[in-house]
Enzyme design. Sequence first.
Site, mmCIF file in Angstrom:
data_model
loop_
_atom_site.group_PDB
_atom_site.id
_atom_site.type_symbol
_atom_site.label_atom_id
_atom_site.label_comp_id
_atom_site.label_asym_id
_atom_site.label_seq_id
_atom_site.Cartn_x
_atom_site.Cartn_y
_atom_site.Cartn_z
ATOM 1 C CG HIS A 106 -5.756 -2.099 8.820
ATOM 2 N ND1 HIS A 106 -6.089 -1.004 9.401
ATOM 3 C CD2 HIS A 106 -4.592 -2.173 8.521
ATOM 4 C CE1 HIS A 106 -4.812 -0.337 9.688
ATOM 5 N NE2 HIS A 106 -3.896 -1.000 9.462
ATOM 6 C CG ASP A 135 -0.354 -0.581 2.444
ATOM 7 O OD1 ASP A 135 0.871 -0.383 2.347
ATOM 8 O OD2 ASP A 135 -0.868 -0.585 3.292
ATOM 9 C CD GLU A 151 -8.918 0.895 7.830
ATOM 10 O OE1 GLU A 151 -8.651 -0.047 8.600
ATOM 11 O OE2 GLU A 151 -8.521 2.184 8.028
ATOM 12 C CG ASN A 154 -9.034 -1.493 12.004
ATOM 13 O OD1 ASN A 154 -8.106 -2.263 11.332
ATOM 14 N ND2 ASN A 154 -9.679 -0.251 11.225
#
Length: 244
Positions: free
Chosen positions: A138, A67, A143, A136
């Site tokens: 990811h 990313d 996400e 979380n």
Amino acid sequence: MKLYRAKDYNDMSRKAASIISAQILMKPNCVLGLATGSTPIGAYRQLVDWYAQGDLDFSEVTTVNLDEYKGLTRDNPQSYYYFMNEHLFSKVNICKSRTFLPDGTEPDSHTACENYNETLRAVGAADLQLLGLGHNGHIGFNEPGEYFPTETHCIDLSEQTIKANARFFQTMDEVPRQAYTMGIKTILSARKILIIVSGEDKADIVNTAFSGPVTPRVPASILQLHGNVTLVADEAALSKFQKG
Ligand code: GLP
């Protein structure tokens, strides 16, 4: 899923670096999928040390990163391009033209994502994909959501991720709100996946992701369905892991 328990961050980093270096030794022209964030820094440091000692050769390796922040220039110290150069690429004999990341400077999301998909198709499936784990759940910047995104896409970062990333920036305003990330289908197309996790603050998400149901609300949970995943985590990160 194979689980390697590490004592602490340094032990996790050495174990992860051993797995990555084994991949390079077994297949010198391998494709490595690489990750950023604070977790892999120690593994990269170890790989650089082994390279400096003459034990590793990156000259035929190709890399694809997960990313990149949208809107950060490559000379911005917080861009993932800068991070990879700083921690690995500039310190080993990798051929720069075989290192790939999404282009965060491309303002048109569709163009940026299509270009990266094309690169990923041309390079082919990663032999080994390294992953960190967001608080979380990811992976890359996929996400939590209602579905698993397949290919490279532009993501609005969650409030939790923006807050977690804020420690790297001077002011909240500077923290990017969007990123380009490899999709879940591409991540799963890797032949082997190595996910590394450290610290007590990740203990809950390790358990949720790898003991709980497979759901896009916890993107890393999809790794339960991949046939060749290795989790290297330290004791603190594994302290709540029911399947551990
Ligand atoms: C970042 C990256 C991820 C990384 C994760 C965890 O947002 N995009 O690839 O795995 O967050 O970061 P850290 O290792 O710093 O906890």
